[in-house]
Design a protein around this motif. Sequence first.
Motif, mmCIF file in Angstrom:
data_model
loop_
_atom_site.group_PDB
_atom_site.id
_atom_site.type_symbol
_atom_site.label_atom_id
_atom_site.label_comp_id
_atom_site.label_asym_id
_atom_site.label_seq_id
_atom_site.Cartn_x
_atom_site.Cartn_y
_atom_site.Cartn_z
ATOM 1 N N PRO A 86 0.828 -1.213 0.000
ATOM 2 C CA PRO A 86 0.000 0.000 0.000
ATOM 3 C C PRO A 86 0.854 1.251 0.000
ATOM 4 N N ALA A 87 0.455 2.234 -0.782
ATOM 5 C CA ALA A 87 1.243 3.456 -0.943
ATOM 6 C C ALA A 87 1.440 4.147 0.402
ATOM 7 N N PRO A 88 2.690 4.473 0.759
ATOM 8 C CA PRO A 88 2.936 5.185 2.014
ATOM 9 C C PRO A 88 2.429 6.615 1.936
ATOM 10 N N THR A 89 2.182 7.210 3.086
ATOM 11 C CA THR A 89 1.742 8.595 3.138
ATOM 12 C C THR A 89 2.936 9.512 2.861
ATOM 13 N N ALA A 90 2.640 10.820 2.718
ATOM 14 C CA ALA A 90 3.719 11.778 2.486
ATOM 15 C C ALA A 90 4.711 11.769 3.636
ATOM 16 N N ALA A 91 4.213 11.500 4.855
ATOM 17 C CA ALA A 91 5.091 11.461 6.030
ATOM 18 C C ALA A 91 5.969 10.220 6.035
ATOM 19 N N GLU A 92 5.701 9.288 5.122
ATOM 20 C CA GLU A 92 6.490 8.057 5.049
ATOM 21 C C GLU A 92 7.261 7.962 3.744
ATOM 22 N N SER A 93 7.418 9.052 3.041
ATOM 23 C CA SER A 93 8.223 9.062 1.822
ATOM 24 C C SER A 93 9.687 8.889 2.199
ATOM 25 N N PRO A 94 10.531 8.435 1.264
ATOM 26 C CA PRO A 94 11.954 8.285 1.591
ATOM 27 C C PRO A 94 12.583 9.558 2.148
ATOM 28 N N ALA A 95 12.238 10.712 1.590
ATOM 29 C CA ALA A 95 12.811 11.971 2.075
ATOM 30 C C ALA A 95 12.377 12.254 3.510
ATOM 31 N N ALA A 96 11.100 11.936 3.830
ATOM 32 C CA ALA A 96 10.601 12.157 5.188
ATOM 33 C C ALA A 96 11.251 11.197 6.172
ATOM 34 N N VAL A 97 11.474 9.958 5.736
ATOM 35 C CA VAL A 97 12.086 8.957 6.614
ATOM 36 C C VAL A 97 13.544 9.297 6.877
#
Length: 351
Positions: A86-97
Amino acid sequence: MVVADERAMVGLLGSGDALLRQLEESLDADIHVRGNRITLRGGAGEVALAERALRELLTLQESGSVLDADAVRRTVSMLTDAATTPAPTAAESPAAVLGLNIVSRRGRVIRPKTLNQKRYVDAIDEHTIVFGIGPAGTGKTYLAMAKAVQSLQAKQVNRIILTRPAVEAGERLGFLPGTLSDKIDPYLRPLYDALHDMLDPESIPRLMASGTIEVAPLAYMRGRTLNDAFIILDEAQNTTPEQMKMFLTRLGFGSKIVVTGDVTQVDLPGGQRSGLQVVRDILADVEDVAFPQLTSSDVVRHRLVGRIVEAYEQWDADHDEAAPDRQDRGPLGGRRGDRSAGADRSSGAGR
């Protein structure tokens, strides 16, 4: 796509275009750079993935992070995994992580390196009691320690309490040489090591002398109520169900508890059941308690450690299927997860 900032382009390509070559090796699309323009060639899916990876790396760089081979590898890995989940949220994007800074000391920043680690850190922010469960090297204790130091520095808590069961010593503590501190230090050493990564070493003795940081065996928790504290129980797979209940009921007002452990590495003698193995069933429906799970894909030690963990898991699965009567046996003939049977013991908090 066009990268307007010349310095951003230099950081994206890496020294001697090393990061560009790594991206081409990791992706099926061809990447061509001329000036500030990047051209992608390949199938529609491959080009879309490559463009997303480049944009995530640029966003990560804009957040103040310096791009390196590890950031490229983890960005591509997260995007590839996202294509099948399932597509991660914006808060779980690689840049956010990869851009989430927890603690900084002398230019070194501690941050999550995988999506599950980010979810683990978020769970610590959002819940009062968190159980971080996963194999060696996944950062369970290290990230919990970083969050504890962050909370102390932000004055969200007044003290940090770090504890571990000294299971291997058992009743033999009294026969070991030296003072009580000398006897228990080998079991608490990984916690000291993590502290030294996150705080000025000169300040640690002062903080411990004042009680701001306390490192003690689990037995020392009995009978206490711990208020305004960030409390970490490490190696929790070596607690009995009774010890786990005792520890969790130490929780006081304004406190947070993080429990870490690996249910496949239990040292309890006599086949005792681990408190960490049963607590999920007991507290699964209790509000404000979270059970984030880390796996071999979240190992952030040497890359070979993750492969070793996966190989052992596969060996266990294959031999359990071949010999159902041995389903409690581990790969070296002992009970699964029994380190005394030969499995390697983690030397400290996973990084």
